[in-house]
Design a protein around this motif. Structure first.
Motif, PDB file in Angstrom:
ATOM      1  N   LYS A  15     -16.450  -0.672  10.200  1.00  0.00           N
ATOM      2  CA  LYS A  15     -16.097   0.322   8.647  1.00  0.00           C
ATOM      3  C   LYS A  15     -14.751   0.879   9.307  1.00  0.00           C
ATOM      4  CE  LYS A  15     -17.248   4.568   6.088  1.00  0.00           C
ATOM      5  NZ  LYS A  15     -18.243   4.621   5.176  1.00  0.00           N
ATOM      6  N   ALA A  16     -15.004   1.414  10.844  1.00  0.00           N
ATOM      7  CA  ALA A  16     -13.963   2.731  11.314  1.00  0.00           C
ATOM      8  C   ALA A  16     -13.209   1.722  11.189  1.00  0.00           C
ATOM      9  CB  ALA A  16     -14.375   3.358  13.051  1.00  0.00           C
ATOM     10  N   LYS A  17     -13.071   1.102  11.847  1.00  0.00           N
ATOM     11  CA  LYS A  17     -11.018  -0.105  11.723  1.00  0.00           C
ATOM     12  C   LYS A  17     -10.479  -0.642  10.212  1.00  0.00           C
ATOM     13  CE  LYS A  17     -12.544  -2.947  15.302  1.00  0.00           C
ATOM     14  NZ  LYS A  17     -12.365  -4.875  15.361  1.00  0.00           N
ATOM     15  N   ARG A  18     -11.543  -0.374   9.597  1.00  0.00           N
ATOM     16  CA  ARG A  18     -11.293  -1.258   7.610  1.00  0.00           C
ATOM     17  C   ARG A  18     -10.582   0.690   7.593  1.00  0.00           C
ATOM     18  NH1 ARG A  18     -15.221  -5.675   5.609  1.00  0.00           N
ATOM     19  NH2 ARG A  18     -13.923  -5.542   3.678  1.00  0.00           N
ATOM     20  N   VAL A  19     -11.543   1.632   7.974  1.00  0.00           N
ATOM     21  CA  VAL A  19     -10.859   2.636   7.250  1.00  0.00           C
ATOM     22  C   VAL A  19      -9.965   2.883   7.723  1.00  0.00           C
ATOM     23  CG1 VAL A  19     -11.551   5.091   6.346  1.00  0.00           C
ATOM     24  CG2 VAL A  19     -13.826   3.396   6.539  1.00  0.00           C
ATOM     25  N   TYR A  20      -9.389   3.225   8.718  1.00  0.00           N
ATOM     26  CA  TYR A  20      -8.123   3.029   9.465  1.00  0.00           C
ATOM     27  C   TYR A  20      -6.795   2.067   8.880  1.00  0.00           C
ATOM     28  CZ  TYR A  20      -4.923   4.445  13.033  1.00  0.00           C
ATOM     29  OH  TYR A  20      -3.894   5.038  13.135  1.00  0.00           O
ATOM     30  N   LYS A  21      -7.604   1.496   8.954  1.00  0.00           N
ATOM     31  CA  LYS A  21      -6.230   0.266   7.729  1.00  0.00           C
ATOM     32  C   LYS A  21      -5.976   0.436   6.418  1.00  0.00           C
ATOM     33  CE  LYS A  21      -6.099  -3.909   9.628  1.00  0.00           C
ATOM     34  NZ  LYS A  21      -7.213  -5.255  10.305  1.00  0.00           N
ATOM     35  N   VAL A  22      -7.001   1.290   5.908  1.00  0.00           N
ATOM     36  CA  VAL A  22      -7.221   1.398   4.762  1.00  0.00           C
ATOM     37  C   VAL A  22      -5.736   3.013   4.402  1.00  0.00           C
ATOM     38  CG1 VAL A  22      -7.982   2.519   2.555  1.00  0.00           C
ATOM     39  CG2 VAL A  22      -9.393   1.093   3.189  1.00  0.00           C
ATOM     40  N   PHE A  23      -6.655   3.498   5.011  1.00  0.00           N
ATOM     41  CA  PHE A  23      -5.165   4.555   5.002  1.00  0.00           C
ATOM     42  C   PHE A  23      -3.942   4.390   5.409  1.00  0.00           C
ATOM     43  CE2 PHE A  23      -7.752   7.646   3.136  1.00  0.00           C
ATOM     44  CZ  PHE A  23      -8.594   7.858   2.963  1.00  0.00           C
ATOM     45  N   GLU A  24      -3.751   3.806   6.447  1.00  0.00           N
ATOM     46  CA  GLU A  24      -2.881   3.288   6.858  1.00  0.00           C
ATOM     47  C   GLU A  24      -1.966   2.325   6.052  1.00  0.00           C
ATOM     48  OE1 GLU A  24      -1.554   1.184  11.407  1.00  0.00           O
ATOM     49  OE2 GLU A  24      -3.270   0.759   9.999  1.00  0.00           O
ATOM     50  N   ASN A  25      -2.430   2.167   5.398  1.00  0.00           N
ATOM     51  CA  ASN A  25      -1.789   1.309   3.749  1.00  0.00           C
ATOM     52  C   ASN A  25      -1.263   2.518   3.037  1.00  0.00           C
ATOM     53  OD1 ASN A  25      -1.966  -1.532   5.180  1.00  0.00           O
ATOM     54  ND2 ASN A  25      -4.080  -1.608   3.880  1.00  0.00           N
ATOM     55  N   VAL A  26      -2.293   3.290   2.747  1.00  0.00           N
ATOM     56  CA  VAL A  26      -1.864   4.050   1.539  1.00  0.00           C
ATOM     57  C   VAL A  26      -0.853   5.344   1.914  1.00  0.00           C
ATOM     58  CG1 VAL A  26      -3.905   3.211   0.429  1.00  0.00           C
ATOM     59  CG2 VAL A  26      -4.183   5.550   1.787  1.00  0.00           C
ATOM     60  N   ALA A  27      -0.965   5.623   3.542  1.00  0.00           N
ATOM     61  CA  ALA A  27      -0.458   6.773   3.514  1.00  0.00           C
ATOM     62  C   ALA A  27       0.799   6.403   3.318  1.00  0.00           C
ATOM     63  CB  ALA A  27      -0.201   7.098   5.355  1.00  0.00           C
ATOM     64  N   GLN A  28       1.303   6.204   2.288  1.00  0.00           N
ATOM     65  CA  GLN A  28       3.456   6.569   2.716  1.00  0.00           C
ATOM     66  C   GLN A  28       3.584   6.815   0.869  1.00  0.00           C
ATOM     67  OE1 GLN A  28       6.155   7.642   3.721  1.00  0.00           O
ATOM     68  NE2 GLN A  28       4.858   6.405   5.632  1.00  0.00           N
ATOM     69  N   LYS A  29       2.062   6.544  -0.174  1.00  0.00           N
ATOM     70  CA  LYS A  29       1.900   6.997  -1.127  1.00  0.00           C
ATOM     71  C   LYS A  29       0.254   7.498  -1.421  1.00  0.00           C
ATOM     72  CE  LYS A  29       5.303   4.696  -3.129  1.00  0.00           C
ATOM     73  NZ  LYS A  29       5.499   3.076  -3.055  1.00  0.00           N
ATOM     74  N   TYR A  30       0.468   8.262  -0.585  1.00  0.00           N
ATOM     75  CA  TYR A  30      -1.308   9.109  -1.113  1.00  0.00           C
ATOM     76  C   TYR A  30      -1.082  10.010  -1.562  1.00  0.00           C
ATOM     77  CZ  TYR A  30      -5.367  11.159   0.425  1.00  0.00           C
ATOM     78  OH  TYR A  30      -6.620  11.866   0.239  1.00  0.00           O
ATOM     79  N   ASP A  31       0.214  10.930  -1.885  1.00  0.00           N
ATOM     80  CA  ASP A  31       0.497  12.314  -2.801  1.00  0.00           C
ATOM     81  C   ASP A  31       0.643  11.203  -3.860  1.00  0.00           C
ATOM     82  OD1 ASP A  31       2.452  13.859   0.128  1.00  0.00           O
ATOM     83  OD2 ASP A  31      -0.774  14.084  -0.524  1.00  0.00           O
ATOM     84  N   VAL A  32       1.186  11.156  -4.009  1.00  0.00           N
ATOM     85  CA  VAL A  32       1.564  10.216  -5.302  1.00  0.00           C
ATOM     86  C   VAL A  32      -0.446   9.607  -6.134  1.00  0.00           C
ATOM     87  CG1 VAL A  32       3.303   8.517  -6.428  1.00  0.00           C
ATOM     88  CG2 VAL A  32       3.674   9.904  -4.641  1.00  0.00           C
ATOM     89  N   MET A  33       0.016   9.019  -5.426  1.00  0.00           N
ATOM     90  CA  MET A  33      -1.173   8.158  -6.081  1.00  0.00           C
ATOM     91  C   MET A  33      -2.490   9.588  -6.422  1.00  0.00           C
ATOM     92  SD  MET A  33      -1.800   5.168  -6.608  1.00  0.00           S
ATOM     93  CE  MET A  33      -3.213   4.897  -7.121  1.00  0.00           C
ATOM     94  N   ASN A  34      -2.963  10.633  -5.465  1.00  0.00           N
ATOM     95  CA  ASN A  34      -3.707  11.388  -5.812  1.00  0.00           C
ATOM     96  C   ASN A  34      -3.407  12.287  -6.884  1.00  0.00           C
ATOM     97  OD1 ASN A  34      -5.448  11.352  -3.393  1.00  0.00           O
ATOM     98  ND2 ASN A  34      -4.750  13.148  -2.333  1.00  0.00           N
ATOM     99  N   ASP A  35      -1.948  12.348  -7.256  1.00  0.00           N
ATOM    100  CA  ASP A  35      -1.312  13.351  -8.393  1.00  0.00           C
ATOM    101  C   ASP A  35      -1.995  11.619  -9.586  1.00  0.00           C
ATOM    102  OD1 ASP A  35       0.929  14.661  -7.062  1.00  0.00           O
ATOM    103  OD2 ASP A  35      -0.449  15.633  -7.871  1.00  0.00           O
ATOM    104  N   ALA A  36      -1.028  10.539  -9.699  1.00  0.00           N
ATOM    105  CA  ALA A  36      -1.770   9.622 -10.746  1.00  0.00           C
ATOM    106  C   ALA A  36      -2.923   9.742 -11.046  1.00  0.00           C
ATOM    107  CB  ALA A  36      -1.013   8.293  -9.948  1.00  0.00           C
ATOM    108  N   MET A  37      -3.795   9.200 -10.448  1.00  0.00           N
ATOM    109  CA  MET A  37      -5.146   9.153 -10.187  1.00  0.00           C
ATOM    110  C   MET A  37      -6.217  11.189 -10.716  1.00  0.00           C
ATOM    111  SD  MET A  37      -6.641   6.838  -6.817  1.00  0.00           S
ATOM    112  CE  MET A  37      -6.138   8.380  -5.764  1.00  0.00           C
TER     113      MET A  37
END
Lengths: 114, 326
Positions: free
Chosen positions: B64-86
């Motif tokens: 789980k720790a590994k997969r959560v790390y990968k999730v946030f590694e992937n979304v990091a650049q667009k994190y703020d934009v996605m927060n606003d959109a969602m």
């Protein structure tokens, strides 16, 4: 008449093009010179400086003991456990798996701490 | 080991004081301490043996720790934009409400865990600076003719006795990188530090911080109880634990609307904006697997916090939990 205009246009554009190329070449040359100069200066501070006020309360996550900052290798050293936490871009990485083992004779191996 | 012993000692001390403070603290504090045994660390089972949830999947804790790390590694650049959109920008309101509930004073020390892109830390610094300006203004207005002592004080000390400091801690380097870039572009030079660390094993000294916040991060932690214990450890006595997290919507009509939105719209947004369907599928599933308001409140009390309370924001979409270390 149009031929005159066209020929003048052609020569003007060629002249401008040549001028642009010349200035670009000059600019790149000077930029290269500048970058060479800054490269030798930047060697000493390649990374942003580490904020040593963090040392007041940052501890080893495993032993919860204070750490020593080694400015040569840019790492936080836990002498007791013999591990070193790297600092990347001024951000200390305090994950035990990313720490480096320090061998007794001062050489370092690449295997992670855990 | 030391943590659980300390926890036991604290609970015993609290039990003895219970008669005196029963009128002040909630009944929940007393009942919480008496009934549950302190959740110590289980060194017997390895992380690979125990299973946990990753969204609706069952995985080992290590995975789980590994997969959560990968999730946030992937979304990091667009994190703020996605927060606003969602959240249609509403996440900004939630974070502002957190800051107002926190009401930090000048000189406060904040630890923002899973702080990633730094939203809470930036708001904290703004709030404290604003408070300081107001205090200065009030002081200037009240003193008509300052004495020699007062005016000499203003020359020597620019800020108050201590400057407010925020430390952003996140396990994910990519998220911190994005946060640091934001800070640099906003021109924040002092009072902000970035550390890569694990919420379950914080690299900070005991009894150091005034406020510990974790906003929309605790559901991604593998062992939530351990993170809560670490939170208790690093807080000063009198320090406050504050947690913003997605929770259960109580109203059934709104709940079904919310479910539809979560499972039909959000992953699509994730694919369109961030190019990552799976990460956002994980996100909405992890919200469903997280305990509800009352259960999480009980977990916080188990860890040893007192005066634990929560308030629902947006009809229960988000809950703000707060507890004190006494």
């Amino acid at each position: 008449m149009f031929k005159n205009v066209l020929s003048r246009l052609a020569t003007e554009s060629v002249r401008v093009h040549r001028h642009v190329k010349h200035t670009e070449f000059l600019k790149s040359f000077s930029a290269a010179r500048v970058s060479v100069r800054s490269f030798t200066e930047a060697e000493d501070e390649a990374q942003p400086p580490f904020d040593s006020s963090l040392l007041d309360f940052i501890v080893c996550p495993l032993s919860k003991k204070p750490l020593r900052y080694d400015s040569k290798t840019n790492e936080l050293i836990n002498e007791e456990l013999g591990i070193a936490y790297p600092i990347v871009d001024g951000i200390p990485n305090m994950i035990p798996q990313d720490a480096r083992l320090l061998k007794k004779d001062g050489d370092a191996s690449d295997t992670p701490a855990e | 080991m030391a943590a659980s012993v300390r926890l036991l000692a604290r609970q015993l001390a609290r039990l003895s004081r219970r008669n005196v403070f029963s009128t002040f603290s909630n009944a929940s504090c007393g009942s919480g301490c008496c009934w549950r045994t302190p959740p110590g660390r289980c060194f017997s089972e390895a992380a690979e043996d125990r299973n946990t949830h990753f969204g609706f999947e069952t995985v080992s804790e290590a995975e789980k720790a590994k997969r959560v790390y990968k999730v946030f590694e992937n979304v990091a650049q667009k994190y703020d934009v996605m927060n606003d959109a969602m959240s249609l920008g509403i996440h900004r309101l939630w974070k502002d409400i957190l800051l107002h509930a926190m009401h930090p004073q000048p000189g406060a020390r904040l630890l923002d865990v899973a702080g990633g892109t730094g939203d809470i830390a930036f708001r904290f610094l703004d709030y404290v600076h604003y408070q300081q300006e107001r205090q200065k203004l009030r002081a200037a207005r009240s003193s008509q003719t300052p004495s020699w002592q007062d005016s000499s004080d203003t020359y020597t000390t620019d800020v108050g006795p201590r400057e407010a400091k925020a430390v952003v801690c996140d396990i994910n380097k990519e998220m911190l990188k994005v946060g640091k870039q934001k800070a640099d572009s906003m021109g924040i030079t002092s009072g902000l530090s970035w550390v890569v660390g694990d919420a379950e094993e914080l690299p900070f000294d005991d009894d150091h911080f005034d406020i510990y916040t974790i906003a929309f991060g605790i559901r991604n932690v593998t062992r939530i109880n351990q993170a809560l214990q670490e939170a208790l450890r690093v807080l000063k006595p009198g320090g406050r634990f504050m947690c913003l997290e997605f929770s259960k919507v109580t109203n059934p009509v709104l709940a079904s609307l919310y479910d539809t939105y979560s499972f039909q719209v959000i992953p699509v947004l994730g694919e369109v904006i961030a190019g990552d369907w799976k990460s956002y599928q994980y996100l909405v599933e992890s919200i469903r697997k997280f305990p509800d308001q009352e259960e999480f409140k009980a977990m916080i009390e188990d860890a040893g916090f007192c005066s634990v309370q929560y308030s629902n924001l947006s009809a229960g979409v988000v809950a703000l939990h707060s507890g004190f270390k006494l």
